[in-house]
Each structure stands twice: as structure tokens, then as C-alpha cells.
Design a protein around this motif. Structure first.
Motif, PDB file in Angstrom:
ATOM      1  N   CYS A 119       0.880  -1.162   0.000  1.00  0.00           N
ATOM      2  CA  CYS A 119       0.000   0.000   0.000  1.00  0.00           C
ATOM      3  C   CYS A 119       0.922   1.218   0.000  1.00  0.00           C
ATOM      4  N   ALA A 120       1.073   1.819  -1.174  1.00  0.00           N
ATOM      5  CA  ALA A 120       2.070   2.869  -1.374  1.00  0.00           C
ATOM      6  C   ALA A 120       1.624   4.243  -0.911  1.00  0.00           C
ATOM      7  N   SER A 121       0.400   4.368  -0.442  1.00  0.00           N
ATOM      8  CA  SER A 121      -0.097   5.657  -0.007  1.00  0.00           C
ATOM      9  C   SER A 121       0.807   6.241   1.077  1.00  0.00           C
ATOM     10  N   GLU A 122       1.222   7.463   0.835  1.00  0.00           N
ATOM     11  CA  GLU A 122       2.064   8.213   1.763  1.00  0.00           C
ATOM     12  C   GLU A 122       3.451   7.614   1.970  1.00  0.00           C
ATOM     13  N   LYS A 123       3.906   6.781   1.023  1.00  0.00           N
ATOM     14  CA  LYS A 123       5.259   6.219   1.095  1.00  0.00           C
ATOM     15  C   LYS A 123       6.088   6.783  -0.049  1.00  0.00           C
ATOM     16  N   SER A 124       7.317   7.120   0.256  1.00  0.00           N
ATOM     17  CA  SER A 124       8.228   7.582  -0.788  1.00  0.00           C
ATOM     18  C   SER A 124       8.785   6.373  -1.531  1.00  0.00           C
ATOM     19  N   ALA A 125       9.409   6.633  -2.657  1.00  0.00           N
ATOM     20  CA  ALA A 125      10.062   5.568  -3.412  1.00  0.00           C
ATOM     21  C   ALA A 125      11.132   4.901  -2.546  1.00  0.00           C
ATOM     22  N   SER A 126      11.863   5.678  -1.767  1.00  0.00           N
ATOM     23  CA  SER A 126      12.901   5.111  -0.887  1.00  0.00           C
ATOM     24  C   SER A 126      12.301   4.200   0.179  1.00  0.00           C
ATOM     25  N   GLU A 127      11.167   4.604   0.740  1.00  0.00           N
ATOM     26  CA  GLU A 127      10.505   3.758   1.744  1.00  0.00           C
ATOM     27  C   GLU A 127      10.039   2.442   1.121  1.00  0.00           C
ATOM     28  N   MET A 128       9.498   2.516  -0.091  1.00  0.00           N
ATOM     29  CA  MET A 128       9.070   1.288  -0.762  1.00  0.00           C
ATOM     30  C   MET A 128      10.265   0.399  -1.072  1.00  0.00           C
ATOM     31  N   LEU A 129      11.388   0.998  -1.454  1.00  0.00           N
ATOM     32  CA  LEU A 129      12.598   0.229  -1.714  1.00  0.00           C
ATOM     33  C   LEU A 129      13.070  -0.472  -0.441  1.00  0.00           C
ATOM     34  N   THR A 130      13.019   0.219   0.677  1.00  0.00           N
ATOM     35  CA  THR A 130      13.403  -0.393   1.955  1.00  0.00           C
ATOM     36  C   THR A 130      12.500  -1.573   2.280  1.00  0.00           C
ATOM     37  N   LEU A 131      11.196  -1.398   2.104  1.00  0.00           N
ATOM     38  CA  LEU A 131      10.261  -2.499   2.365  1.00  0.00           C
ATOM     39  C   LEU A 131      10.508  -3.677   1.432  1.00  0.00           C
ATOM     40  N   LEU A 132      10.737  -3.389   0.183  1.00  0.00           N
ATOM     41  CA  LEU A 132      11.008  -4.436  -0.795  1.00  0.00           C
ATOM     42  C   LEU A 132      12.286  -5.187  -0.437  1.00  0.00           C
ATOM     43  N   THR A 133      13.304  -4.456  -0.047  1.00  0.00           N
ATOM     44  CA  THR A 133      14.572  -5.065   0.352  1.00  0.00           C
ATOM     45  C   THR A 133      14.379  -5.991   1.549  1.00  0.00           C
ATOM     46  N   GLN A 134      13.550  -5.596   2.495  1.00  0.00           N
ATOM     47  CA  GLN A 134      13.276  -6.437   3.669  1.00  0.00           C
ATOM     48  C   GLN A 134      12.432  -7.647   3.301  1.00  0.00           C
ATOM     49  N   ARG A 135      11.400  -7.428   2.522  1.00  0.00           N
ATOM     50  CA  ARG A 135      10.440  -8.494   2.260  1.00  0.00           C
ATOM     51  C   ARG A 135      10.932  -9.546   1.280  1.00  0.00           C
ATOM     52  N   ILE A 136      11.884  -9.225   0.440  1.00  0.00           N
ATOM     53  CA  ILE A 136      12.360 -10.208  -0.533  1.00  0.00           C
ATOM     54  C   ILE A 136      13.027 -11.399   0.150  1.00  0.00           C
ATOM     55  N   ASN A 137      13.420 -11.223   1.400  1.00  0.00           N
ATOM     56  CA  ASN A 137      14.053 -12.314   2.149  1.00  0.00           C
ATOM     57  C   ASN A 137      13.060 -13.222   2.855  1.00  0.00           C
ATOM     58  N   ASN A 138      11.786 -12.884   2.815  1.00  0.00           N
ATOM     59  CA  ASN A 138      10.758 -13.713   3.454  1.00  0.00           C
ATOM     60  C   ASN A 138      10.574 -15.028   2.703  1.00  0.00           C
ATOM     61  N   PRO A 139      10.113 -16.055   3.416  1.00  0.00           N
ATOM     62  CA  PRO A 139       9.691 -17.264   2.702  1.00  0.00           C
ATOM     63  C   PRO A 139       8.404 -16.960   1.924  1.00  0.00           C
ATOM     64  N   ARG A 140       8.138 -17.710   0.861  1.00  0.00           N
ATOM     65  CA  ARG A 140       7.011 -17.420  -0.015  1.00  0.00           C
ATOM     66  C   ARG A 140       5.685 -17.407   0.739  1.00  0.00           C
ATOM     67  N   ASN A 141       5.458 -18.376   1.615  1.00  0.00           N
ATOM     68  CA  ASN A 141       4.162 -18.427   2.321  1.00  0.00           C
ATOM     69  C   ASN A 141       3.955 -17.187   3.190  1.00  0.00           C
ATOM     70  N   GLN A 142       5.001 -16.712   3.829  1.00  0.00           N
ATOM     71  CA  GLN A 142       4.893 -15.494   4.639  1.00  0.00           C
ATOM     72  C   GLN A 142       4.642 -14.285   3.740  1.00  0.00           C
ATOM     73  N   GLU A 143       5.320 -14.239   2.597  1.00  0.00           N
ATOM     74  CA  GLU A 143       5.168 -13.098   1.702  1.00  0.00           C
ATOM     75  C   GLU A 143       3.778 -13.065   1.067  1.00  0.00           C
ATOM     76  N   LEU A 144       3.218 -14.229   0.797  1.00  0.00           N
ATOM     77  CA  LEU A 144       1.857 -14.277   0.267  1.00  0.00           C
ATOM     78  C   LEU A 144       0.877 -13.680   1.277  1.00  0.00           C
ATOM     79  N   ILE A 145       1.065 -13.980   2.543  1.00  0.00           N
ATOM     80  CA  ILE A 145       0.214 -13.416   3.602  1.00  0.00           C
ATOM     81  C   ILE A 145       0.428 -11.906   3.700  1.00  0.00           C
ATOM     82  N   THR A 146       1.677 -11.475   3.695  1.00  0.00           N
ATOM     83  CA  THR A 146       1.978 -10.044   3.783  1.00  0.00           C
ATOM     84  C   THR A 146       1.376  -9.292   2.597  1.00  0.00           C
TER      85      THR A 146
END
Length: 163
Positions: A119-146
Motif C-alpha cells: 500500500c504505497a499511499s504516503e510512502k516515498s520511493a525510498s521507503e518502498m525500496l526499503t520495504l522491498l529489500t526487507q520483504r524479498i528475504n521472506n519465505p514465499r508463504n509469509q510473503e503471500l500473507i503479507t
């Protein structure tokens, strides 16, 4: 003269703009009309709780990939349509950040089989990049839930126009 209470009924087109899962849309149509905005939101939550993985993947596929440079640059150039809070973070998006978003989102898609949903509302591109960097390390089942939680947030924002 007695006034009839107003109810909410959304068209297929309106529902598709909220969420592209065909099952979610069907469940919403099945429960229409809605007594009010609150009932609409409750029905949306109930419909989301009935989705399976393929339904969620269909919902995710309705979003543009964060990091698609042409889409992001166009979005970020339209600052007049963003709130003042959002403009502050978005106006400073650097080309390098946008390129990293594109590259990392492609890696995310390759790893999980669906695009990065946030949900990108009120997030900068840098904030989304940080979230993406964190979430790419999740297992698939956890990421599907997130991602499904983020999809619900996005849909809730889209539902607000019916308040």
C-alpha cells in the motif's frame, strides 16, 4: 411520503477497480446491496477471508509493478494529485532509487511468482525500496500473507470513495 433507505450497490466495473480477483468480485455481488459504507467494508473483509492463493494472485496481477520506470516517473510527476504529505517524499525520488525498485521488483517476481504488493499511499520511493529489500528475504508463504494484507489495505482505500 416515506423515504426509502439508500443502499450501496457497486457495478462489476467498480468492483474490478477495487480488486481484480474475480472470486472477490463475485462474493461482493452475491452480498449486494449493502446497507451502508460500514456494511460494504464488512462484506469486503468477509470476501477477502474466503480467497485462496490463486484468487490472491489474480488480485495482485491487477497492479502495476512498482519500479516500472515509465509508470513511476509519470505517477511522480503528477504531484498536484497527491496530498501535501505524499508530495514531500515523492518529489525527491531519484533515478537510482527507481532503477533499484525495478531491478529488485523483478527479482521479487522471479522468486515469488507475483509482483511486490505494498500500500504505497504516503510512502516515498525510498521507503518502498526499503520495504522491498526487507520483504524479498521472506519465505514465499509469509510473503503471500503479507501481500494479501497489503492488498486489503489498498482495497480499503479504494472503498473510501463510497463513504
Amino acid at each position: 411520503m416515506t423515504l426509502m433507505p439508500t443502499t450501496l450497490t457497486l457495478s462489476n466495473t467498480q468492483l474490478a477497480q477495487i480488486c481484480t480477483s474475480q472470486r472477490w468480485q463475485y462474493l461482493m455481488q452475491r452480498n449486494a446491496p449493502f446497507a451502508d459504507y460500514r456494511a460494504l467494508c464488512l462484506a469486503a473483509d468477509q470476501a477477502f477471508s474466503e480467497l485462496n492463493e490463486s484468487d490472491w494472485l489474480e488480485a495482485f496481477a491487477g497492479h502495476p509493478m512498482i519500479g516500472d520506470l515509465s509508470t513511476l516517473e509519470k505517477k511522480y510527476s503528477q504531484g498536484k494529485q497527491l496530498s501535501a504529505h505524499e508530495q514531500a517524499g515523492v518529489n525527491n525520488a531519484e533515478q537510482a532509487v527507481l532503477e533499484q525498485l525495478l531491478t529488485l521488483n523483478q527479482a521479487y517476481l522471479d522468486k515469488f511468482g507475483f509482483i511486490f504488493i505494498v500500500c504505497a499511499s504516503e510512502k516515498s520511493a525510498s521507503e518502498m525500496l526499503t520495504l522491498l529489500t526487507q520483504r524479498i528475504n521472506n519465505p514465499r508463504n509469509q510473503e503471500l500473507i503479507t501481500a494479501s494484507v497489503e492488498q486489503r489495505k489498498i482495497s480499503q482505500l479504494r472503498l473510501e470513495v463510497y463513504q
